[in-house]
Design an enzyme around this catalytic site. Sequence first.
Site, PDB file in Angstrom:
ATOM      1  N   HIS A  67       0.810  -1.216   0.000  1.00  0.00           N
ATOM      2  CA  HIS A  67       0.000   0.000   0.000  1.00  0.00           C
ATOM      3  C   HIS A  67       0.843   1.265   0.000  1.00  0.00           C
ATOM      4  O   HIS A  67       1.936   1.317   0.562  1.00  0.00           O
ATOM      5  CB  HIS A  67      -1.018  -0.012   1.138  1.00  0.00           C
ATOM      6  N   ASP A 180       5.920   2.143   6.998  1.00  0.00           N
ATOM      7  CA  ASP A 180       4.622   1.489   6.826  1.00  0.00           C
ATOM      8  C   ASP A 180       3.822   2.306   5.800  1.00  0.00           C
ATOM      9  O   ASP A 180       3.226   3.309   6.153  1.00  0.00           O
ATOM     10  CB  ASP A 180       3.897   1.432   8.167  1.00  0.00           C
ATOM     11  N   GLU A 210      -5.231   1.607   2.539  1.00  0.00           N
ATOM     12  CA  GLU A 210      -5.097   0.433   3.399  1.00  0.00           C
ATOM     13  C   GLU A 210      -5.287   0.801   4.862  1.00  0.00           C
ATOM     14  O   GLU A 210      -5.882   0.033   5.640  1.00  0.00           O
ATOM     15  CB  GLU A 210      -3.716  -0.202   3.195  1.00  0.00           C
ATOM     16  N   GLU A 211      -4.786   1.968   5.248  1.00  0.00           N
ATOM     17  CA  GLU A 211      -4.798   2.360   6.656  1.00  0.00           C
ATOM     18  C   GLU A 211      -6.196   2.691   7.177  1.00  0.00           C
ATOM     19  O   GLU A 211      -6.383   2.873   8.379  1.00  0.00           O
ATOM     20  CB  GLU A 211      -3.876   3.569   6.870  1.00  0.00           C
ATOM     21  N   ASP A 233       3.789  -6.108   3.632  1.00  0.00           N
ATOM     22  CA  ASP A 233       3.551  -5.063   4.622  1.00  0.00           C
ATOM     23  C   ASP A 233       4.578  -5.211   5.734  1.00  0.00           C
ATOM     24  O   ASP A 233       5.258  -6.236   5.837  1.00  0.00           O
ATOM     25  CB  ASP A 233       2.129  -5.155   5.187  1.00  0.00           C
ATOM     26  N   HIS A 321       3.704   3.049  13.411  1.00  0.00           N
ATOM     27  CA  HIS A 321       2.793   4.188  13.510  1.00  0.00           C
ATOM     28  C   HIS A 321       3.373   5.325  14.356  1.00  0.00           C
ATOM     29  O   HIS A 321       2.667   5.989  15.110  1.00  0.00           O
ATOM     30  CB  HIS A 321       1.419   3.765  14.018  1.00  0.00           C
TER      31      HIS A 321
END
Length: 354
Positions: A67, A180, A210-211, A233, A321
């Site tokens: 992604h 990410d 995606e998130e 990922d 994150h």
Amino acid sequence: MTTSPFDLDLLTQLTETSGVPGYEDRIRELVVREFEDSVDRVRTDAMGNVVGTLEGDSDYSVAVAAHMDEIGFMVRNVRGDDGFGFVELDALGGWDARVLKAQRVTIHTEDGDLPGVIGSPPPHTLDEEEREKTPEVEDVAVDVGLPYEEASERISRGDLVTMDQTTERVGETITGKALDDRVCLFAMLEAARRLEAPDVTIHFCATVQEEVGLRGANALGVDVDPDLAIALDVTIANDVPGFEDGEHVTDLGGGAAIKLKDSSVITNPKVHRRLKAVADAEGIDYQLEIMPAGGTDTAGFQNTAGAKPVGAISIPTRYLHTVTETAHVDDIAAAIDLLEAFLATEDGDHEYTL
């Protein structure tokens, strides 16, 4: 110290470029540019997904997905009066507001990018209740250093906000924002560049949103309709002080991670066994990933493409994150090598039906 075996400049460009869910424009341009010399055709769709197709000699097709989007924010309000203006945010993706204090951000306006800071009051000015309060994204205020009148003229509801951070080599690791999933997007682009004349058709899919719920992969599962899907990922690496061995999930430097499960998918056993067999045959370091929480595009393809076999290769990453996400250069290289070797040996004759 390990020497980086890949194009660090491209990885840096991918990680430092902004692209929140639904607004992946800048990253999409880079992906299309990189695909031009490595695939047979490139297309985009109405959601913004990019598919670079490498034609094979058979009708059997494999989708590889990584992604493009990163977690970020959307401006919901500019507040103030006669003094300075402050920007209030709405989250795009899963944020732990505790990591936002004292960070720099970029506000992407129609007239250009504006810098801002998320301030943090001096601790000795807070009472006990304020110090113990769990912060929320809704409590965050971005200081743009401008009078309210000017700030409200230049910044609009719906403007996008991303974290401001450089990508750096730290020892044997790479650290920065948006690893990410830009580090896996990078791995996919590298594998596409290396592959020539595959036996099967390969669709390299750079997905969106995606998130916020695997939305791009869900759409592509229908549009591409592959016979086999492999997602890329990052995954948790809690191999830091404060965690027991069983809580690590993966360890930096242990190799590419072959996913067995996460909270959204249980990968096809025959697919992950073949990934292991390829890694063993090629001498590629790997570890097995059992992730207790979090979902990936793997599930997006399985849920919408019917009863299709799915697998996933993950890159172990610390501090997910946050703006200091950290991956080991050897694990990145192993993920690229494993993906390339798996696709190069896929002939459409492997039996994945259970």
